[in-house]
Design an enzyme around this catalytic site. Structure first.
Site: not given
Ligand code: NAD
Ligand code: TYD
Length: 363
Positions: A148, A146
């Site tokens: 982050e 990520t």
């Molecule tokens: P999500 O929380 O929707 O999905 C995570 C999945 O992993 C779920 O299906 C959960 O059941 C599974 N999981 C959790 N712990 C586990 C374990 N110990 N063993 C097997 N399965 C497990 O997350 P997402 O938003 O789809 O993110 C997927 C990946 O992308 C993550 O690694 C996250 O760090 C990364 N990522 C997400 C974002 C975003 O904005 N959502 C951005 C950049 C990177």
């Molecule tokens: P989020 O979707 O949790 O993603 P990330 O923290 O990984 O960027 O949050 C996106 C932005 O929105 C972040 O600046 C936090 C803000 N936020 C709120 O203001 N209120 C909320 O209830 C949530 C969940 C996030």
């Protein structure tokens, strides 16, 4: 009918494939109908949802190429045989929500650090088998990381070689996970790549995150808890583009490299909320200014030159992606209402009850 090119990795292990981005990756790969066999390993935590894979299950040709295993990536006994049967492993599995990492960091260490280590050890065992001629090649490992991990970026854009300065338990655990991947490339020559995606949005996004939380709350005329001044900035990436870019790096990325996946759509949170309310026809008065997230990163922004040079371009414009997302939540209420009926209530109370009680007009 034209012959499809043979996939580079005919057997994929997708960990965390029942989550938001992982399930999009699985759905898109299956829909290519190129013969790829996919095993999904997912623990089905609160964030995992088998309904996210229903489209593949409903199509007999796709269902025949999809296998689901419920299990933990930190469990070596489950992981080893699955990695043995894979040409590549794509690791989406993670605890993924910053606010939950602030409430309960330990689960993040187990999955996002120890889980990655267990997957890497299984890949290493397969590399040794390949060296002994017991399989054709070692599996490729792709770690989904990520933006982050760079920490808060006050100005400019993060480049792949920049220092990692994670500031939340979530981003610290993700940074540790990807550093383990790097160490295995350097030390054991493992064929591994890392992607760093930016804030992702789209269908099947768990309602704990900003965009789906605000859409689903607004549909029900519930308050929208905006943290602090709402001027934090995020770079939004459509889920189909994120999954596509991960697939592109899997196939074309150089071993040992990290690839940023920016969205190219930097917006202040307030701007996003204004647009969501316009799309839904709901009033700004639903928005409440609540106590800020501790250690809240002000801004993320990444340079995408390396990924562009690899030949990848995002397709979805932000306006169209946001509109499609709102439509999806309007038409798939059973999906998110089921989630909001489970452990959700406890979480929502812990995270928001005090905040909303002390909230004020968002101006
Ligand atoms: P999500 O929380 O929707 O999905 C995570 C999945 O992993 C779920 O299906 C959960 O059941 C599974 N999981 C959790 N712990 C586990 C374990 N110990 N063993 C097997 N399965 C497990 O997350 P997402 O938003 O789809 O993110 C997927 C990946 O992308 C993550 O690694 C996250 O760090 C990364 N990522 C997400 C974002 C975003 O904005 N959502 C951005 C950049 C990177
Ligand atoms: P989020 O979707 O949790 O993603 P990330 O923290 O990984 O960027 O949050 C996106 C932005 O929105 C972040 O600046 C936090 C803000 N936020 C709120 O203001 N209120 C909320 O209830 C949530 C969940 C996030």
């Amino acid at each position: 009918m034209t012959e499809l090119p043979a996939p580079r990795f005919p057997r994929l292990l997708v960990t965390g494939g029942a989550g938001f981005i992982g399930s999009c990756f699985v759905r898109d790969r299956l829909a290519r109908r190129d013969g790829t066999q996919i095993a999904v390993l997912d623990k089905l935590t609160y964030a995992g949802n088998l309904a996210n894979l229903a489209a593949g299950e409903a199509d007999p040709e796709q269902a025949a190429r999809l296998r689901f295993v419920r299990g933990d990536i930190a469990d070596a006994a489950i992981v080893a045989p699955l990695v043995a049967g894979a040409d590549a492993v794509v690791n989406f599995a993670a605890e993924s929500h910053v606010d939950r990492s602030i409430l309960d960091p330990e689960a993040f260490l187990r999955t996002d650090v120890l889980g990655v280590h267990v997957l890497l050890e299984a890949c290493r065992a397969e590399q040794e088998r390949a060296a002994r001629g017991e399989r054709a090649a070692a599996p490729r490992f792709l770690q989904v990381s990520t933006d982050e991990v760079y920490g808060s970026v006050e100005s400019g854009e993060s480049h792949e070689e920049d220092r990692l300065e994670p500031r939340s338990p979530y981003s610290a655990a993700k940074a540790a996970g990807e550093l383990l991947v790097h160490s295995c490339f350097v030390t054991y020559g493992l064929d591994a790549v890392v992607t760093r995606g930016s804030n992702t949005y789209g269908p099947y996004h768990h309602p704990e995150k900003l965009i789906p939380l605000f859409i689903t709350n607004a549909i029900d005329d519930q308050q929208l808890p905006l943290y602090g001044d709402g001027l934090q900035r995020r770079d939004w990436l459509y889920v189909g583009d994120h999954a596509g870019a991960i697939g592109h790096v899997l196939e074309h990325g150089l071993a040992g490299e990290v690839y940023n996946i920016p969205g190219g759509n930097e917006r202040a949170n307030r701007e996003v909320v204004v647009r969501l309310l316009e799309l839904l026809g709901k009033p700004w008065s639903l928005v409440r200014r609540v106590e800020d997230r501790p250690g809240h990163d002000r801004r993320y922004a990444m340079d995408g030159a390396r990924l562009a040079a690899l030949g990848w371009q995002n397709e979805m414009p932000f306006e169209a992606g946001l509109a499609a997302t709102v439509e999806w939540y309007l038409h798939n209420q059973a999906w998110w209402r089921a989630i909001k009926a489970g452990e959700w209530e406890d979480y929502y109370r812990r995270q928001y009850a005090t905040r909303l009680a002390g909230s004020r007009d968002a101006g």
